[in-house]
Scaffold this motif. Structure first.
Motif, PDB file in Angstrom:
ATOM      1  N   GLU A   1      -5.709  -2.065   9.524  1.00 33.39           N
ATOM      2  CA  GLU A   1      -6.902  -1.287   9.831  1.00 33.39           C
ATOM      3  C   GLU A   1      -6.731  -0.560   8.725  1.00 33.39           C
ATOM      4  OE1 GLU A   1      -7.937   0.051  13.688  1.00 33.39           O
ATOM      5  OE2 GLU A   1      -8.090  -1.817  14.222  1.00 33.39           O
ATOM      6  N   GLY A   2      -7.702  -0.388   7.719  1.00 36.18           N
ATOM      7  CA  GLY A   2      -7.978   0.362   6.507  1.00 36.18           C
ATOM      8  C   GLY A   2      -6.725  -0.311   5.809  1.00 36.18           C
ATOM      9  N   SER A   3      -6.342   2.199   5.344  1.00 36.89           N
ATOM     10  CA  SER A   3      -5.216   1.691   4.585  1.00 36.89           C
ATOM     11  C   SER A   3      -3.926   2.077   5.237  1.00 36.89           C
ATOM     12  CB  SER A   3      -5.160   3.567   4.230  1.00 36.89           C
ATOM     13  OG  SER A   3      -5.212   4.414   5.016  1.00 36.89           O
ATOM     14  N   TRP A   4      -3.885   1.223   6.285  1.00 34.81           N
ATOM     15  CA  TRP A   4      -2.489   1.632   7.654  1.00 34.81           C
ATOM     16  C   TRP A   4      -1.597   0.100   6.949  1.00 34.81           C
ATOM     17  CZ3 TRP A   4      -0.681   5.399  10.283  1.00 34.81           C
ATOM     18  CH2 TRP A   4      -1.338   6.357  10.974  1.00 34.81           C
ATOM     19  N   VAL A   5      -1.002   0.162   6.946  1.00 34.68           N
ATOM     20  CA  VAL A   5       0.305  -1.189   7.434  1.00 34.68           C
ATOM     21  C   VAL A   5       1.363  -0.909   8.529  1.00 34.68           C
ATOM     22  CG1 VAL A   5       0.679  -0.899   4.380  1.00 34.68           C
ATOM     23  CG2 VAL A   5       2.283   0.221   6.087  1.00 34.68           C
TER      24      VAL A   5
ATOM     25  N   ARG B   1       3.941   1.453  12.033  1.00 36.72           N
ATOM     26  CA  ARG B   1       2.425   1.922  11.529  1.00 36.72           C
ATOM     27  C   ARG B   1       2.599   3.175  10.968  1.00 36.72           C
ATOM     28  NH1 ARG B   1      -2.419   2.968  13.482  1.00 36.72           N
ATOM     29  NH2 ARG B   1      -4.236   1.425  12.757  1.00 36.72           N
ATOM     30  N   LEU B   2       2.293   2.632   9.389  1.00 35.76           N
ATOM     31  CA  LEU B   2       2.473   3.809   8.799  1.00 35.76           C
ATOM     32  C   LEU B   2       1.259   3.836   7.355  1.00 35.76           C
ATOM     33  CD1 LEU B   2       5.805   3.983   7.656  1.00 35.76           C
ATOM     34  CD2 LEU B   2       5.225   5.514   8.539  1.00 35.76           C
TER      35      LEU B   2
ATOM     36  N   ALA C   1       0.513  -1.364   0.267  1.00 33.42           N
ATOM     37  CA  ALA C   1       0.040   0.086   0.367  1.00 33.42           C
ATOM     38  C   ALA C   1       0.592   1.005   0.010  1.00 33.42           C
ATOM     39  CB  ALA C   1      -0.517  -0.085   0.963  1.00 33.42           C
ATOM     40  N   LEU C   2       2.428   1.588   0.481  1.00 32.80           N
ATOM     41  CA  LEU C   2       2.526   2.230   0.423  1.00 32.80           C
ATOM     42  C   LEU C   2       3.131   2.759  -1.130  1.00 32.80           C
ATOM     43  CD1 LEU C   2       4.641   1.939   3.854  1.00 32.80           C
ATOM     44  CD2 LEU C   2       2.592   3.059   3.564  1.00 32.80           C
ATOM     45  N   ARG C   3       3.601   3.699  -1.525  1.00 32.91           N
ATOM     46  CA  ARG C   3       4.279   3.899  -2.909  1.00 32.91           C
ATOM     47  C   ARG C   3       5.175   3.503  -2.637  1.00 32.91           C
ATOM     48  NH1 ARG C   3       2.001   9.565  -3.457  1.00 32.91           N
ATOM     49  NH2 ARG C   3       0.680   7.765  -4.095  1.00 32.91           N
ATOM     50  N   ASP C   4       5.889   3.238  -3.548  1.00 32.73           N
ATOM     51  CA  ASP C   4       8.012   3.091  -3.507  1.00 32.73           C
ATOM     52  C   ASP C   4       8.641   4.462  -3.780  1.00 32.73           C
ATOM     53  OD1 ASP C   4       7.131   0.558  -3.527  1.00 32.73           O
ATOM     54  OD2 ASP C   4       8.227  -0.169  -5.619  1.00 32.73           O
ATOM     55  N   GLY C   5       9.970   4.182  -3.043  1.00 34.64           N
ATOM     56  CA  GLY C   5      10.287   5.423  -3.316  1.00 34.64           C
ATOM     57  C   GLY C   5      11.067   5.376  -1.805  1.00 34.64           C
ATOM     58  N   THR C   6      11.931   6.544  -2.146  1.00 39.75           N
ATOM     59  CA  THR C   6      13.090   6.935  -0.922  1.00 39.75           C
ATOM     60  C   THR C   6      12.000   8.081  -0.071  1.00 39.75           C
ATOM     61  OG1 THR C   6      14.185   6.289  -1.414  1.00 39.75           O
ATOM     62  CG2 THR C   6      15.617   7.733  -0.070  1.00 39.75           C
ATOM     63  N   TYR C   7      12.473   8.491   1.631  1.00 41.52           N
ATOM     64  CA  TYR C   7      11.513   9.718   1.681  1.00 41.52           C
ATOM     65  C   TYR C   7      12.145  10.176   3.130  1.00 41.52           C
ATOM     66  CZ  TYR C   7       6.870   7.551  -0.854  1.00 41.52           C
ATOM     67  OH  TYR C   7       5.957   7.213  -1.770  1.00 41.52           O
TER      68      TYR C   7
END
Length: 502
Positions: free
Chosen positions: A378-382, A392-393, A343-349
């Motif tokens: 839950e929901g859009s969390w990972v 938890r993001l 669910a998280l978009r690939d990349g460096t943050y």
């Protein structure tokens, strides 16, 4: 399912993993047990690439950090000599603030912010193979005046608390090696705890790591300490854990104390206890721990309610002991395995300021060099579902927000930038280490071990470079603290400073 059917399912699962270790490669063993004894043992691969002797449940390996709960049991057994609420400085007066003010309990439950000794040495340019001894390492720690974070505010894995508490107990005449040999014998196990890598251990099999093409013999120079010094077979580890599950004699009440909830400074509860971490599988809670030394991997997972468990030991660097143990447990209980999330978009943050960065690739999140798989929440969390590396993001527009190590963070996408020429020069630390920055690269080492490592700009005075050290690849954040002052940051050591020379 009946218990017999449950054990059959778990054994079939374990066998699939064991059979993946070929008879011309290093191997391992997977053992299932309950409070009455060992129910099965599956093994594959070999003990040694020299002899090609098959790996068995009796093959002796290094348990690495699986040691931690056993050392904490020793601490609990000597509460008259050292207490969990004692500040470290009471027993090690040479420590400086703020390290001296960290309590014994926080030193052991990963909330103390103590910088990891081995990673500090990496940031000073010392290889995994460089030999170090206990006394000079303690002197090094006594010179430190920074924590990774304020004690009690985060969870981040570090071995240093165990090193310090062990030194404190030894000054009182209490030695971990004596304890594991004695209590291991009571459990019918053959256990040892050598101080250094080169100490002879009866039956110890070599460890191996894959350099991309060939298997290499492992080695390490660090004085090991009670953070990861235990050795033994998979069978002996199972017997030790059976003793804990049995809750009798010298083991009475120990598992409950080790796994008790530990509060953070704000009253929140950590899932990491005293050398044990909580794991969730479906609606059930389990406890266990993993271990990793160069060339060795281990893991155990216990269900204290059903009084069953699984042990994984191996002499190969690429073993995922957690995956093997949790899938074996799921096969036994019938619980559904968690699903990895993309669910998280690939990349460096990176955060707006400070050294905190993450990299997302599929379901893997790298935070300050530590890789974790994230799962659907839950929901859009990972979530990492890891008590020792809690994450938890979720996405918030282009940003990623949430908690890492129980600390609130907002990570923004990195915008590609140039490395400024003003960074060039020679940088030195108070410990005598030095490196150069030239044409956008960090240059460390001398002679044939002189390495040039390109910098990647993250913005606002943060830069990344990759340091390869034998079996380890470390991604280091260089964070400018001023025009002539910077820090090098890894997940477990965030306080090694350098100043511009001259």
């Amino acid at each position: 399912m009946s218990e017999t059917v449950n054990w059959k399912a778990a054994q079939e699962c374990a066998a699939q993993f064991a059979q993946s270790w070929n008879n011309n490669e290093p191997g391992g063993a997977v053992i299932g047990f309950d409070e009455r004894g060992i129910r099965f043992a599956e093994a594959g691969g070999v003990e040694s690439l020299s002899t090609l002797t098959p790996f068995t449940a009796a093959s002796v390996v290094r348990y690495a950090s699986v040691t931690k709960h056993a050392f904490c049991a020793l601490v609990l057994a000597h509460s008259d000599k050292i207490g969990l609420d004692d500040p470290l400085g009471r027993h090690l007066p040479e420590l400086q603030a703020p390290l001296r003010d960290v309590t014994v309990g926080r030193a052991l439950d990963m909330s103390g912010g103590l910088p990891d000794t081995r990673e500090c040495l990496s940031l000073l340019g010392l290889s995994v193979y460089t030999e170090t001894k206990a006394a000079p390492l303690l002197e090094f720690l006594a010179r430190q005046t920074r924590l990774n974070y304020e004690a009690g505010t985060e969870i981040s894995y570090s071995n240093t608390g165990y090193r310090l508490v062990e030194a404190a107990l030894e000054r009182k005449g209490v030695f971990f090696r004596d304890y594991v040999r004695k209590v291991g014998t009571q459990a019918g196990a053959v256990l040892d705890a050598p101080d250094v890598w080169n100490d002879p251990v009866i039956g110890l099999v070599p460890g191996y790591w894959l350099d991309g093409e060939r298997w290499q013999l492992s080695a390490a120079g660090l004085h090991i300490s009670a953070s990861g010094s235990m050795t033994g077979s998979g069978e002996s580890l199972a017997k030790w854990l059976i003793g804990l599950l049995g809750d009798k004699g010298s083991f009475e009440g120990v598992l409950e104390q080790l796994s008790a909830a530990r509060p953070l400074a704000d009253g929140g509860i950590s899932g990491y206890g005293l050398g044990l971490r909580e794991s969730q599988l479906g609606n059930r809670s389990f406890i266990g721990h993993g271990g990793s030394h160069p060339g060795y991997k281990s893991y155990f997972l216990l269900d204290p309610t059903r009084k069953i468990g699984f042990v994984v030991v191996s002499n190969r660097e690429d073993t995922n002991g957690y995956k093997i143990a949790v899938e074996s447990m799921a096969a036994f209980t019938g619980e559904t395995l968690p699903r990895a999330s993309t669910a998280l978009r690939d990349g460096t943050y990176v955060t707006e300021s400070g050294p905190w960065w993450i990299k997302v690739v599929g379901s893997t999140v790298t935070y300050l060099d530590a890789d974790e798989t994230v799962y659907e929440d839950e929901g859009s969390w990972v979530s990492s579902r890891s008590a020792s590396s809690p994450i938890r993001l979720k996405m918030d527009g282009e940003d990623i927000v949430g908690e890492v190590g129980h600390a609130q963070r907002r990570f923004r996408p990195v915008r590609e930038q140039e490395v400024p020429a003003s960074l060039s020069g020679v940088w030195s630390s108070s410990e005598g280490a030095r490196f150069e920055i030239e044409n956008g690269s960090v240059i460390m080492g001398i002679g044939p071990v002189r390495h040039r490592m390109p910098l990647r700009a993250l913005g606002n005075g943060r830069f990344l470079f990759t340091l390869v050290d034998g079996p380890w690849t470390k991604r280091v954040c260089l964070n400018l603290l001023g025009v002539d002052r910077l820090e090098l940051v890894l997940a477990r050591a965030r306080m090694i400073e350098y100043r511009r020379a001259g």
